[in-house]
Design a protein around this motif. Structure first.
Motif, PDB file in Angstrom:
ATOM      1  N   GLY A 164      25.330 -80.542  91.016  1.00  0.00           N
ATOM      2  CA  GLY A 164      24.849 -81.872  90.691  1.00  0.00           C
ATOM      3  C   GLY A 164      25.794 -82.509  89.696  1.00  0.00           C
ATOM      4  N   ASN A 165      25.250 -83.298  88.776  1.00  0.00           N
ATOM      5  CA  ASN A 165      26.056 -83.899  87.725  1.00  0.00           C
ATOM      6  C   ASN A 165      25.187 -84.075  86.482  1.00  0.00           C
ATOM      7  OD1 ASN A 165      24.491 -86.260  88.189  1.00  0.00           O
ATOM      8  ND2 ASN A 165      25.928 -86.919  89.768  1.00  0.00           N
ATOM      9  N   GLU A 166      25.785 -84.597  85.429  1.00  0.00           N
ATOM     10  CA  GLU A 166      25.060 -84.742  84.164  1.00  0.00           C
ATOM     11  C   GLU A 166      23.848 -85.647  84.308  1.00  0.00           C
ATOM     12  OE1 GLU A 166      25.901 -86.314  79.587  1.00  0.00           O
ATOM     13  OE2 GLU A 166      27.572 -85.975  80.968  1.00  0.00           O
ATOM     14  N   SER A 167      23.992 -86.695  85.090  1.00  0.00           N
ATOM     15  CA  SER A 167      22.879 -87.612  85.313  1.00  0.00           C
ATOM     16  C   SER A 167      21.713 -86.919  86.008  1.00  0.00           C
ATOM     17  CB  SER A 167      23.356 -88.808  86.148  1.00  0.00           C
ATOM     18  OG  SER A 167      22.282 -89.640  86.512  1.00  0.00           O
ATOM     19  N   MET A 168      22.022 -86.042  86.961  1.00  0.00           N
ATOM     20  CA  MET A 168      20.970 -85.319  87.676  1.00  0.00           C
ATOM     21  C   MET A 168      20.246 -84.349  86.747  1.00  0.00           C
ATOM     22  SD  MET A 168      21.286 -83.287  91.287  1.00  0.00           S
ATOM     23  CE  MET A 168      19.818 -82.953  92.277  1.00  0.00           C
ATOM     24  N   VAL A 169      20.997 -83.689  85.877  1.00  0.00           N
ATOM     25  CA  VAL A 169      20.372 -82.781  84.909  1.00  0.00           C
ATOM     26  C   VAL A 169      19.438 -83.556  83.984  1.00  0.00           C
ATOM     27  CG1 VAL A 169      20.801 -81.236  82.961  1.00  0.00           C
ATOM     28  CG2 VAL A 169      22.239 -81.099  85.009  1.00  0.00           C
ATOM     29  N   ASP A 170      19.870 -84.730  83.524  1.00  0.00           N
ATOM     30  CA  ASP A 170      19.015 -85.568  82.678  1.00  0.00           C
ATOM     31  C   ASP A 170      17.735 -85.963  83.414  1.00  0.00           C
ATOM     32  OD1 ASP A 170      20.875 -85.449  80.643  1.00  0.00           O
ATOM     33  OD2 ASP A 170      21.789 -87.387  81.120  1.00  0.00           O
ATOM     34  N   PHE A 171      17.887 -86.268  84.700  1.00  0.00           N
ATOM     35  CA  PHE A 171      16.726 -86.621  85.527  1.00  0.00           C
ATOM     36  C   PHE A 171      15.749 -85.446  85.615  1.00  0.00           C
ATOM     37  CE2 PHE A 171      14.775 -86.384  89.765  1.00  0.00           C
ATOM     38  CZ  PHE A 171      14.085 -87.589  89.814  1.00  0.00           C
ATOM     39  N   ILE A 172      16.272 -84.253  85.840  1.00  0.00           N
ATOM     40  CA  ILE A 172      15.426 -83.072  85.957  1.00  0.00           C
ATOM     41  C   ILE A 172      14.715 -82.782  84.632  1.00  0.00           C
ATOM     42  CG2 ILE A 172      15.498 -80.553  86.249  1.00  0.00           C
ATOM     43  CD1 ILE A 172      17.677 -81.016  88.371  1.00  0.00           C
ATOM     44  N   ILE A 173      15.426 -82.919  83.525  1.00  0.00           N
ATOM     45  CA  ILE A 173      14.805 -82.707  82.207  1.00  0.00           C
ATOM     46  C   ILE A 173      13.652 -83.682  82.001  1.00  0.00           C
ATOM     47  CG2 ILE A 173      15.195 -82.961  79.726  1.00  0.00           C
ATOM     48  CD1 ILE A 173      18.012 -81.846  80.169  1.00  0.00           C
ATOM     49  N   LYS A 174      13.877 -84.934  82.356  1.00  0.00           N
ATOM     50  CA  LYS A 174      12.832 -85.949  82.213  1.00  0.00           C
ATOM     51  C   LYS A 174      11.609 -85.596  83.050  1.00  0.00           C
ATOM     52  CE  LYS A 174      11.927 -90.858  83.065  1.00  0.00           C
ATOM     53  NZ  LYS A 174      12.497 -92.142  83.583  1.00  0.00           N
ATOM     54  N   GLU A 175      11.826 -85.167  84.287  1.00  0.00           N
ATOM     55  CA  GLU A 175      10.707 -84.853  85.186  1.00  0.00           C
ATOM     56  C   GLU A 175       9.985 -83.575  84.784  1.00  0.00           C
ATOM     57  OE1 GLU A 175       9.511 -86.742  87.496  1.00  0.00           O
ATOM     58  OE2 GLU A 175      11.074 -88.284  87.391  1.00  0.00           O
ATOM     59  N   ALA A 176      10.680 -82.681  84.063  1.00  0.00           N
ATOM     60  CA  ALA A 176      10.082 -81.391  83.703  1.00  0.00           C
ATOM     61  C   ALA A 176       9.261 -81.453  82.419  1.00  0.00           C
ATOM     62  CB  ALA A 176      11.177 -80.335  83.543  1.00  0.00           C
ATOM     63  N   ARG A 177       9.373 -82.514  81.659  1.00  0.00           N
ATOM     64  CA  ARG A 177       8.627 -82.601  80.403  1.00  0.00           C
ATOM     65  C   ARG A 177       7.130 -82.537  80.690  1.00  0.00           C
ATOM     66  NH1 ARG A 177      12.637 -86.682  78.778  1.00  0.00           N
ATOM     67  NH2 ARG A 177      13.997 -85.724  77.200  1.00  0.00           N
ATOM     68  N   ASP A 178       6.442 -81.655  79.989  1.00  0.00           N
ATOM     69  CA  ASP A 178       4.984 -81.474  80.111  1.00  0.00           C
ATOM     70  C   ASP A 178       4.553 -80.934  81.468  1.00  0.00           C
ATOM     71  OD1 ASP A 178       4.635 -82.587  77.522  1.00  0.00           O
ATOM     72  OD2 ASP A 178       4.768 -84.591  78.383  1.00  0.00           O
ATOM     73  N   GLY A 179       5.487 -80.468  82.277  1.00  0.00           N
ATOM     74  CA  GLY A 179       5.100 -79.962  83.585  1.00  0.00           C
ATOM     75  C   GLY A 179       6.184 -79.110  84.204  1.00  0.00           C
ATOM     76  N   VAL A 180       6.243 -79.145  85.541  1.00  0.00           N
ATOM     77  CA  VAL A 180       7.160 -78.297  86.311  1.00  0.00           C
ATOM     78  C   VAL A 180       7.836 -79.134  87.384  1.00  0.00           C
ATOM     79  CG1 VAL A 180       7.366 -76.262  87.797  1.00  0.00           C
ATOM     80  CG2 VAL A 180       5.650 -76.300  85.980  1.00  0.00           C
ATOM     81  N   ILE A 181       9.127 -78.909  87.596  1.00  0.00           N
ATOM     82  CA  ILE A 181       9.825 -79.433  88.759  1.00  0.00           C
ATOM     83  C   ILE A 181      10.466 -78.234  89.463  1.00  0.00           C
ATOM     84  CG2 ILE A 181      11.905 -79.977  87.413  1.00  0.00           C
ATOM     85  CD1 ILE A 181      12.341 -82.364  89.344  1.00  0.00           C
ATOM     86  N   PHE A 182      10.294 -78.149  90.769  1.00  0.00           N
ATOM     87  CA  PHE A 182      10.765 -76.966  91.494  1.00  0.00           C
ATOM     88  C   PHE A 182      11.312 -77.396  92.849  1.00  0.00           C
ATOM     89  CE2 PHE A 182       6.725 -77.693  93.388  1.00  0.00           C
ATOM     90  CZ  PHE A 182       6.665 -77.004  94.592  1.00  0.00           C
ATOM     91  N   GLY A 183      11.935 -76.450  93.546  1.00  0.00           N
ATOM     92  CA  GLY A 183      12.446 -76.784  94.864  1.00  0.00           C
ATOM     93  C   GLY A 183      12.979 -75.578  95.604  1.00  0.00           C
ATOM     94  N   SER A 184      13.389 -75.833  96.834  1.00  0.00           N
ATOM     95  CA  SER A 184      13.930 -74.791  97.711  1.00  0.00           C
ATOM     96  C   SER A 184      15.430 -74.950  97.834  1.00  0.00           C
ATOM     97  CB  SER A 184      13.292 -74.878  99.104  1.00  0.00           C
ATOM     98  OG  SER A 184      11.890 -74.680  99.037  1.00  0.00           O
ATOM     99  N   ARG A 185      16.075 -73.874  98.186  1.00  0.00           N
ATOM    100  CA  ARG A 185      17.523 -73.869  98.341  1.00  0.00           C
ATOM    101  C   ARG A 185      17.930 -74.395  99.712  1.00  0.00           C
ATOM    102  NH1 ARG A 185      16.407 -67.917  99.220  1.00  0.00           N
ATOM    103  NH2 ARG A 185      16.984 -67.451 101.387  1.00  0.00           N
ATOM    104  N   ILE A 186      19.201 -74.716  99.824  1.00  0.00           N
ATOM    105  CA  ILE A 186      19.835 -74.990 101.106  1.00  0.00           C
ATOM    106  C   ILE A 186      20.674 -73.771 101.469  1.00  0.00           C
ATOM    107  CG2 ILE A 186      21.355 -76.514 102.401  1.00  0.00           C
ATOM    108  CD1 ILE A 186      18.827 -77.896 101.437  1.00  0.00           C
ATOM    109  N   ASP A 187      20.393 -73.148 102.588  1.00  0.00           N
ATOM    110  CA  ASP A 187      21.185 -72.011 103.048  1.00  0.00           C
ATOM    111  C   ASP A 187      22.456 -72.526 103.710  1.00  0.00           C
ATOM    112  OD1 ASP A 187      19.898 -69.652 102.282  1.00  0.00           O
ATOM    113  OD2 ASP A 187      18.428 -69.825 103.899  1.00  0.00           O
ATOM    114  N   ILE A 188      23.598 -72.051 103.227  1.00  0.00           N
ATOM    115  CA  ILE A 188      24.884 -72.480 103.754  1.00  0.00           C
ATOM    116  C   ILE A 188      25.707 -71.246 104.141  1.00  0.00           C
ATOM    117  CG2 ILE A 188      24.946 -74.648 102.464  1.00  0.00           C
ATOM    118  CD1 ILE A 188      26.684 -73.266 100.375  1.00  0.00           C
TER     119      ILE A 188
END
Length: 323
Positions: free
Chosen positions: A96-120
């Motif tokens: 990802g990039n720094e902006s994406m990490v900031d987005f994930i941090i924002k969404e994770a506050r007080d909760g959980v953000i999760f996901g599945s991998r892409i198999d390559i």
């Protein structure tokens, strides 16, 4: 504010894991590996940028290998001092990039953000297929680590990845699934025993039905549990719980600011959100139909025609839905 990721590095396939964790470090993430004392001594020199935490126990007695307990990972994260924490398997690449990490941090506050991998198949092309049968990364507020009741789940065996989002969902914390590709995995055959899948699946049902979680379980989850209490088919339990999680969790999409300027007729953000969500649900529907169809076909071929009548009814409707 950064993210501290906990994992458990295996004493094999060192180069692959070193490259995967390097992708985390490139995003500015901190990495902690929880291992036995013997494992730490054998691998620490290969990972100079990783902090190691010694596990006081392991799952050899119940799983046959020195797997690290999920509960011990949580304890290490609680003690890390990081406000935002995560759990990721050591062979998962994060891009990802720094902006994406900031987005994930924002969404994770007080909760959980999760996901599945892409198999390559290779890192030279990140085009692949989303892994439908499980989840691969969990980013959450450190306070979330305190809400889990004790279990015997271990990293390296199935079902802990269902447990991780289920508990906060059941306890009504905000849980969101990131549907923008973020985690990648070089495809290989799985090595865990089918007995792990069966036994830990039954353990998950037990944990959900007993203790304080039982008081939180609402109608939808209760129906899933009751439907599988006496079932020998743990695969259908996995499908049911995955469906429950998809229904009960929010869906979030990361928008790369560099791509927004190319859409002008409607709101750029709205356009990208709709596009990603349509793609996500289309893929999920296709994968679910394929999985259930294959599974039901197996029953159809192995049981008597009379017993499989209800399954044939489902099979016919799934087949028509796929056309």
């Amino acid at each position: 504010m950064g993210i501290t990721i906990a994992t458990s590095i295996a004493p094999r396939n060192i180069e692959l894991q070193r490259d995967a964790i390097a992708s985390w470090k490139k995003l500015g993430l901190e990495a902690i590996s929880v291992n036995s004392k013997e494992e730490i001594e054998s691998i620490k020199d290969f990972f100079p940028d990783v902090k190691f935490a010694e596990a006081g126990r392991n799952g050899r007695a119940i799983a046959g290998k020195p797997f690290v307990y999920f509960d011990d990972i949580l304890q290490v994260l609680e003690a890390s001092g990081s406000e935002i924490c995560g759990i990721v398997n050591s062979d998962i690449y994060l891009f990802g990039n720094e902006s994406m990490v900031d987005f994930i941090i924002k969404e994770a506050r007080d909760g959980v953000i999760f996901g599945s991998r892409i198999d390559i198949h290779a890192l030279s092309s990140l085009k692949g297929e989303e892994f439908f049968q499980g989840f691969d990364y969990f980013i959450f507020s450190r306070e979330i680590a305190k809400i889990y009741p004790p279990t015997d789940f271990c990293l390296g065996v199935p079902w802990w990845d269902y447990w991780a989002p289920l508990v906060p969902v059941v306890k009504c914390f905000p849980v969101k699934q990131l549907i923008t590709p973020f985690a990648y995995h070089l495809k290989h055959s799985t090595r865990w025993s089918s007995n792990y899948f069966r036994d830990y699946g039954r353990n998950l049902l037990h944990y959900l039905r007993h203790g304080d979680l039982a008081t939180y379980a609402e109608g939808g989850l209760s129906e899933v549990m009751n439907a599988h209490i006496k079932s020998i088919d743990i695969t259908l339990l996995a499908v049911s719980l995955a469906g429950y999680l998809y229904q009960k969790t929010g869906k979030v999409v990361y928008h790369d600011p560099s791509s927004l300027s190319s859409y002008t007729n409607i709101s750029s953000r709205e356009y990208l959100t709709i596009k990603e969500e349509l793609k996500y649900y289309k893929n999920r529907q296709k994968q679910l139909i394929t999985l259930l169809t294959d599974h039901i076909t197996g029953f159809h071929n192995s049981l008597s025609w009379r017993i499989t009548a209800p399954l044939r009814w489902i099979f016919e409707r799934l087949a028509s839905a796929d056309k």
